[in-house]
Write a protein that holds these residues in place. Structure first.
Motif, PDB file in Angstrom:
ATOM      1  N   GLY A 187     -42.171 -36.823   7.394  1.00 47.74           N
ATOM      2  CA  GLY A 187     -41.841 -35.637   8.158  1.00 47.74           C
ATOM      3  C   GLY A 187     -40.440 -35.115   7.964  1.00 47.74           C
ATOM      4  N   SER A 188     -39.694 -35.703   7.068  1.00 49.50           N
ATOM      5  CA  SER A 188     -38.318 -35.268   6.871  1.00 49.50           C
ATOM      6  C   SER A 188     -38.183 -34.575   5.517  1.00 49.50           C
ATOM      7  N   ALA A 189     -36.980 -34.244   5.147  1.00 46.66           N
ATOM      8  CA  ALA A 189     -36.692 -33.590   3.882  1.00 46.66           C
ATOM      9  C   ALA A 189     -35.604 -34.362   3.163  1.00 46.66           C
ATOM     10  N   ALA A 190     -35.730 -34.413   1.820  1.00 49.25           N
ATOM     11  CA  ALA A 190     -34.708 -35.095   1.035  1.00 49.25           C
ATOM     12  C   ALA A 190     -33.379 -34.380   1.198  1.00 49.25           C
ATOM     13  N   GLY A 200     -37.001 -37.129 -15.722  1.00 45.03           N
ATOM     14  CA  GLY A 200     -37.249 -35.954 -14.902  1.00 45.03           C
ATOM     15  C   GLY A 200     -37.383 -36.256 -13.421  1.00 45.03           C
ATOM     16  N   ASN A 201     -37.222 -37.470 -13.012  1.00 44.68           N
ATOM     17  CA  ASN A 201     -37.314 -37.838 -11.603  1.00 44.68           C
ATOM     18  C   ASN A 201     -35.996 -37.561 -10.892  1.00 44.68           C
ATOM     19  N   VAL A 202     -36.136 -37.058  -9.653  1.00 37.95           N
ATOM     20  CA  VAL A 202     -34.950 -36.773  -8.848  1.00 37.95           C
ATOM     21  C   VAL A 202     -35.009 -37.656  -7.604  1.00 37.95           C
ATOM     22  N   TYR A 203     -33.918 -38.312  -7.331  1.00 38.86           N
ATOM     23  CA  TYR A 203     -33.836 -39.197  -6.173  1.00 38.86           C
ATOM     24  C   TYR A 203     -32.673 -38.751  -5.291  1.00 38.86           C
ATOM     25  N   TYR A 204     -32.831 -39.044  -3.955  1.00 37.34           N
ATOM     26  CA  TYR A 204     -31.837 -38.595  -2.980  1.00 37.34           C
ATOM     27  C   TYR A 204     -31.307 -39.779  -2.184  1.00 37.34           C
ATOM     28  N   SER A 205     -30.132 -39.562  -1.639  1.00 38.99           N
ATOM     29  CA  SER A 205     -29.491 -40.655  -0.892  1.00 38.99           C
ATOM     30  C   SER A 205     -30.132 -40.876   0.477  1.00 38.99           C
ATOM     31  N   THR A 206     -30.752 -39.841   1.066  1.00 36.91           N
ATOM     32  CA  THR A 206     -31.310 -40.018   2.411  1.00 36.91           C
ATOM     33  C   THR A 206     -32.400 -38.990   2.676  1.00 36.91           C
ATOM     34  N   CYS A 207     -33.125 -39.231   3.785  1.00 37.07           N
ATOM     35  CA  CYS A 207     -34.090 -38.258   4.304  1.00 37.07           C
ATOM     36  C   CYS A 207     -33.570 -37.770   5.651  1.00 37.07           C
ATOM     37  N   LEU A 208     -33.468 -36.467   5.832  1.00 38.16           N
ATOM     38  CA  LEU A 208     -32.977 -35.908   7.088  1.00 38.16           C
ATOM     39  C   LEU A 208     -34.050 -35.033   7.722  1.00 38.16           C
ATOM     40  N   CYS A 209     -34.101 -35.080   9.088  1.00 41.01           N
ATOM     41  CA  CYS A 209     -35.017 -34.220   9.826  1.00 41.01           C
ATOM     42  C   CYS A 209     -34.386 -32.847  10.020  1.00 41.01           C
ATOM     43  N   GLY A 210     -35.231 -31.850  10.117  1.00 40.04           N
ATOM     44  CA  GLY A 210     -34.739 -30.491  10.292  1.00 40.04           C
ATOM     45  C   GLY A 210     -34.132 -30.268  11.667  1.00 40.04           C
ATOM     46  N   ASP A 211     -33.520 -29.099  11.835  1.00 38.09           N
ATOM     47  CA  ASP A 211     -32.847 -28.777  13.092  1.00 38.09           C
ATOM     48  C   ASP A 211     -33.807 -28.686  14.268  1.00 38.09           C
ATOM     49  N   ASP A 212     -35.104 -28.462  13.982  1.00 38.76           N
ATOM     50  CA  ASP A 212     -36.046 -28.357  15.084  1.00 38.76           C
ATOM     51  C   ASP A 212     -36.426 -29.725  15.650  1.00 38.76           C
ATOM     52  N   TYR A 213     -36.020 -30.781  14.983  1.00 40.79           N
ATOM     53  CA  TYR A 213     -36.209 -32.122  15.527  1.00 40.79           C
ATOM     54  C   TYR A 213     -34.944 -32.496  16.294  1.00 40.79           C
ATOM     55  N   LYS A 214     -35.006 -32.288  17.600  1.00 42.03           N
ATOM     56  CA  LYS A 214     -33.785 -32.327  18.401  1.00 42.03           C
ATOM     57  C   LYS A 214     -33.570 -33.635  19.147  1.00 42.03           C
ATOM     58  N   VAL A 215     -34.620 -34.421  19.345  1.00 39.25           N
ATOM     59  CA  VAL A 215     -34.483 -35.589  20.215  1.00 39.25           C
ATOM     60  C   VAL A 215     -34.942 -36.843  19.491  1.00 39.25           C
ATOM     61  N   ILE A 216     -34.389 -37.963  19.904  1.00 39.91           N
ATOM     62  CA  ILE A 216     -34.827 -39.272  19.419  1.00 39.91           C
ATOM     63  C   ILE A 216     -35.961 -39.728  20.308  1.00 39.91           C
ATOM     64  N   SER A 217     -37.101 -39.991  19.704  1.00 39.14           N
ATOM     65  CA  SER A 217     -38.306 -40.242  20.486  1.00 39.14           C
ATOM     66  C   SER A 217     -38.161 -41.444  21.409  1.00 39.14           C
ATOM     67  N   SER A 218     -37.429 -42.459  20.994  1.00 40.04           N
ATOM     68  CA  SER A 218     -37.281 -43.659  21.828  1.00 40.04           C
ATOM     69  C   SER A 218     -36.497 -43.380  23.101  1.00 40.04           C
ATOM     70  N   GLU A 219     -35.762 -42.273  23.124  1.00 39.49           N
ATOM     71  CA  GLU A 219     -34.983 -41.929  24.311  1.00 39.49           C
ATOM     72  C   GLU A 219     -35.770 -41.031  25.273  1.00 39.49           C
ATOM     73  N   CYS A 220     -36.981 -40.650  24.922  1.00 40.42           N
ATOM     74  CA  CYS A 220     -37.810 -39.819  25.796  1.00 40.42           C
ATOM     75  C   CYS A 220     -38.493 -40.700  26.828  1.00 40.42           C
ATOM     76  N   LYS A 221     -38.263 -40.403  28.091  1.00 44.74           N
ATOM     77  CA  LYS A 221     -38.774 -41.241  29.172  1.00 44.74           C
ATOM     78  C   LYS A 221     -40.283 -41.359  29.135  1.00 44.74           C
ATOM     79  N   TYR A 222     -40.961 -40.263  28.864  1.00 40.60           N
ATOM     80  CA  TYR A 222     -42.418 -40.279  28.846  1.00 40.60           C
ATOM     81  C   TYR A 222     -42.975 -40.116  27.431  1.00 40.60           C
ATOM     82  N   GLY A 223     -42.155 -40.431  26.437  1.00 39.08           N
ATOM     83  CA  GLY A 223     -42.612 -40.337  25.069  1.00 39.08           C
ATOM     84  C   GLY A 223     -42.653 -38.904  24.586  1.00 39.08           C
ATOM     85  N   THR A 224     -43.437 -38.708  23.528  1.00 42.87           N
ATOM     86  CA  THR A 224     -43.532 -37.393  22.913  1.00 42.87           C
ATOM     87  C   THR A 224     -44.989 -36.959  22.866  1.00 42.87           C
TER      88      THR A 224
END
Length: 660
Positions: A187-190, A200-224
C-alpha cells in the motif's frame, strides 16, 4: 631465431675487426686456414655504419636518454646496432602476451597492451556511487560493479594503474531493499534514494505512505475500517483515519448496557458492524423500550410531555387530553394533564386538571413519574370567567365539581370567577381578582403525595367569597380587599409560606351580610399564624356579621406594610369581633390583650343607628378610638383595647363563638 644475412655479415666484420685491432689498425679480411692472414684482403680504415644511430632510427628505435626522460614510457628493447637506441613504449604495454580474459589491445615492440574482453566484462566502477558501461558509456547511479571480474594493468596520471572490469552492475540490497512492486503490495510507494542495476532493475531505499495516510493504526483506540487497506511504512502500519466509534455516536461501551434485561435499549447496532472497526466495539441504540426514546444513540427517558402523550394514547378509554392549547379545546375529555406552560381562552367546569407530576406519580406509572419528577407547569387562562362560555356560567350548580391538582394557575390578566363547586389541591393561584359564587375548598397538600414545586399561595388584588368554603393552610395576600358575604361561612387557616410564617395579608377585610369569617391558626401554638389587616369592617349593612380569631392565630392591628396603626370597626347590632384567649389574641402594641385563660372574648356591637369601632387611628398619634363614622371617642384602659364600660360595646365571654 632466424638471423638475417645482413646481421650475420656485420657480426663477422666485428669479429674480424677485433682481431685486427690487436695488430695494425687497418681493416683486413682473413680466411680460414691462413693463420697469418697473408691471403686476406686489406680494407684500410673501417667506419661502423651504425655508429651514428641512423640505422636504429630507421628501425624505430629511440635514443635511450630521450626514452628515459619520458616518465610515461619505458624501455622494452635495445637496438641491435647501437645500444644507445632503445625500443621505447608506453607503460601500458606491460605484457609479454595477452592471456584470456585479457585480449590484445595493441603492441609496441615485443610488448603488448592488454584489456578486458568488453563483450563480457562491460562494467567498471566509475566512482563511489556510479558503475559505468565502458562500451556505451551508460552510468548506473548508486550501483556497484559486481560478478565475474577481469583485471589488467594500465597507466594513467603518470603511474601504473590496475583496472578491474565486471560482468554487471548491481545494487546493494541492504541499502536499497525495496522495489516499486514490493511497496505497492503493502500500500505504499517507493521513495528515497534509488539504485539502478545493469539489468534494468530499480531499487529504492524505503517505502513511504502517501499524505492521505495520516494515522498509525496501532494508535487508533477502536482500530481502523477493515474495508480500507492499510499502508506499511517500515515496521509501522498506517491508515487514512481511525475508526469513527466516538462516544457521541456510540454512547454505550459495554454489551451489558444494551443487552441486559434491565437495559432500556430494545435494539442496537455496534460500531464494529456498522463501521467495520477492527478493534473493540461500542454500541448505539436503534430503538428503545416503552418510556424511552433514542437521542444521540442513547435511550433516555421521554420528556414529561412525551410520556404523558404516550400514556394517553395507550389508554383511550380514560378520555384524557394532553393539556396544550389544542387539547384544552377538547370538551369531550374528562380530564386534562398539564405537562407544559400553556394558555387557554377559557377552562371548562366539571373537569379535572392535573399537573403532570401529580398525575404520573399517583395515577400513572413509575416511568412517567421519572420523566415528570421536575415538572412544574403554569396554566394561564385569559377568559374573564373560569367556567366555559358554552356552559351555564351565570348560576351556580351544586352538582358540578371542578378539580385542580398540583398546578400553578395564572389569571393575572383577568378576573377569576367560579360559579360551580371548586376544589384545589396544592394549587398556586394568582389572579387580578377572584370571585367564588359557589362553595370552594383549597387544600395545601394531597394525602400520600408531597411536592415542593408548587407553593399553596393565593395572590390577588381582591377576593370575594360569596359562598361557604375553606382555605386550609393557605398563605393569602390580598392587595386591596377581602370580602365575605351572602350568608357564607368561611374558614381561613393561614399556611406557613409567606415570609417564613403562615399569614393572611389584606388591606381591608369586610365581613358582611350575616357572614362569618374564622381565622384559625395551626395546632402548634409555638409558631402561630399571623393575620395582618389594616382595617376590618364588620356588619356595615346587616346585623350579625362575625370575625373570629381562634386557635393560635394572632390578629395584628399594626399595618404590616407601613407599620401604621390599624383598626377594627364593628357595625350593626349583633356583629362581633371575637378573640380566643390563650390560643388567640389581637396584637396592639407589645401586649397581647386580653390574657384571660380559657375564655372567648367578643367585642359586640350594641343595637343602635350608629356603627361603632375601636382601634388605633392611623392619622392620630394619640391613643384614641374612633367610631366607624370617624368621630373621636374617649377611651378607657390606657389604649389596650375596649373596656366593658364603653357605652357602645362590651366584652363578653362567649365560648360557643370561639369553638369551646
Amino acid at each position: 631465431m632466424k638471423i638475417s644475412g645482413k646481421i650475420w655479415a656485420v657480426c663477422m666484420l666485428l669479429a674480424c675487426g677485433c682481431l685486427w685491432s690487436a695488430g695494425n689498425v687497418s681493416a683486413k679480411v682473413c680466411f680460414v686456414g691462413d693463420p697469418d692472414c697473408a691471403g686476406g684482403a686489406d680494407f684500410g680504415e673501417y667506419v661502423d655504419p651504425a655508429a651514428d644511430g641512423e640505422l636504429c632510427k630507421k628501425e624505430g628505435y629511440t635514443p635511450k636518454d630521450v626514452c628515459q626522460a619520458d616518465m610515461t614510457k619505458h624501455i622494452v628493447g635495445y637496438c641491435p646496432y647501437n645500444a644507445n637506441y632503445v625500443m621505447c613504449c608506453g607503460r601500458e604495454y606491460a605484457y609479454d602476451a595477452c592471456v584470456y580474459p585479457l585480449v590484445n589491445d595493441g603492441k609496441c615492440g615485443t610488448r603488448y597492451k592488454c584489456a578486458c574482453d568488453s563483450k563480457k566484462f562491460k562494467f567498471k566502477q566509475q566512482s563511489a556511487s556510479i558503475c559505468k558501461n565502458v562500451v556505451n558509456g551508460t552510468q548506473y547511479q548508486n550501483s556497484i560493479a559486481f560478478g565475474a571480474s577481469c583485471v589488467y594493468t594500465g597507466f594513467s596520471g603518470g603511474q601504473s594503474t590496475v583496472v578491474s572490469q565486471f560482468t554487471e552492475c548491481l545494487c546493494d540490497r541492504g541499502l536499497y531493499p525495496k522495489t516499486t512492486e514490493e511497496c505497492s503490495s503493502i500500500g505504499s510507494a517507493a521513495a528515497g534514494n534509488s539504485c539502478t542495476d545493469s539489468n534494468g532493475n530499480v531499487y529504492y531505499s524505503t517505502c513511504l505512505c502517501g499524505d492521505d495516510y495520516k494515522v498509525i493504526s496501532s494508535e487508533c483506540k477502536y482500530g481502523t475500517d477493515a474495508r480500507q487497506k492499510l499502508c506499511q511504512q517500515g515496521d509501522v502500519y498506517k491508515a487514512r483515519a481511525c475508526c469513527d466509534c466516538n462516544n457521541g455516536t456510540y454512547p454505550y461501551d459495554n454489551i451489558d448496557d444494551v443487552d441486559s434485561a434491565d437495559s432500556p435499549v430494545a435494539t442496537y447496532a455496534s460500531c464494529e458492524k456498522e463501521k467495520f472497526c477492527t478493534r473493540g466495539s461500542r454500541y448505539r441504540a436503534t430503538s428503545c423500550k416503552r418510556g424511552y426514546k433514542v437521542e444521540n444513540g442513547k435511550c433516555i427517558l421521554l420528556s414529561c410531555g412525551e410520556a404523558v402523550k404516550q400514556f394517553i394514547n395507550e389508554n383511550p378509554s380514560k378520555k384524557l387530553a394532553y393539556g396544550d392549547a389544542t387539547g384544552l379545546k377538547n370538551q369531550n375529555a374528562t380530564a386534562y394533564i398539564i405537562a407544559e406552560n400553556v394558555s387557554s381562552n377559557y377552562l371548562y367546569r366539571g373537569k379535572s386538571y392535573y399537573g403532570a407530576r401529580y398525575f404520573t406519580r399517583v395515577l400513572g406509572d413509575s416511568l412517567m413519574a421519572q420523566s415528570c419528577k421536575d415538572n412544574n407547569p403554569t396554566l394561564t387562562a385569559t377568559y374573564s370567567k373560569f367556567d366555559s362560555a358554552t356552559s351555564s356560567a351565570s348560576s351556580s350548580d351544586s352538582s358540578i365539581y371542578t378539580y385542580f391538582y398540583d398546578l400553578k394557575l395564572n389569571f393575572t390578566n383577568s378576573k377569576f370567577t367560579s360559579n360551580s363547586r371548586f376544589y384545589a389541591y396544592l394549587v398556586n393561584l394568582q389572579a387580578k381578582g377572584i370571585i367564588f359564587n359557589a362553595p370552594s375548598t383549597f387544600y395545601s397538600s394531597i394525602s400520600g403525595y408531597s411536592s415542593a414545586l408548587v407553593q399553596p399561595v393565593i395572590t390577588a388584588d381582591y377576593l370575594y367569597l360569596n359562598a361557604s368554603g375553606t382555605f386550609n393552610q393557605y398563605d393569602i395576600k390580598i392587595n386591596t380587599e377581602m370580602y365575605v358575604g351572602s350568608n357564607s361561612t368561611f374558614n381561613l387557616n393561614p399556611g406557613m409560606g409567606i415570609m417564613g410564617n403562615g399569614a393572611l395579608r389584606a388591606h381591608v377585610v369586610r365581613v358582611q351580610n350575616s357572614s362569618t369569617l374564622y381565622l384559625v391558626g395551626p395546632s402548634n401554638a409555638s409558631n402561630p399564624s399571623k393575620i395582618y389587616v389594616h382595617r376590618a369592617m364588620l356588619g356595615e349593612g346587616v346585623n350579625g356579621s362575625k370575625l373570629i380569631v381562634k386557635q393560635n392565630a394572632w390578629y395584628n392591628m399594626k399595618n404590616n406594610l407601613t407599620n401604621d396603626k390599624a383598626s377594627v370597626w364593628v357595625g350593626r347590632a349583633g356583629s362581633k369581633f371575637c378573640v380566643s384567649s390563650s390560643h388567640g389574641a389581637y396584637y396592639v402594641t407589645d401586649l397581647n390583650y386580653p390574657a384571660y385563660s380559657n375564655k372567648c372574648h367578643c367585642w359586640v356591637a350594641h343595637a343602635g343607628k350608629t356603627n361603632r369601632g375601636f382601634g388605633y387611628d392611623k392619622n392620630v398619634s394619640d391613643i384614641t378610638y374612633k367610631d366607624i363614622d370617624g368621630s373621636t371617642r374617649n377611651a378607657y384602659g390606657a389604649g389596650r383595647g375596649p373596656e366593658s364600660n364603653y357605652k357602645h360595646a362590651r366584652w363578653g365571654n362567649d365560648h360557643a363563638e370561639c369553638g369551646y
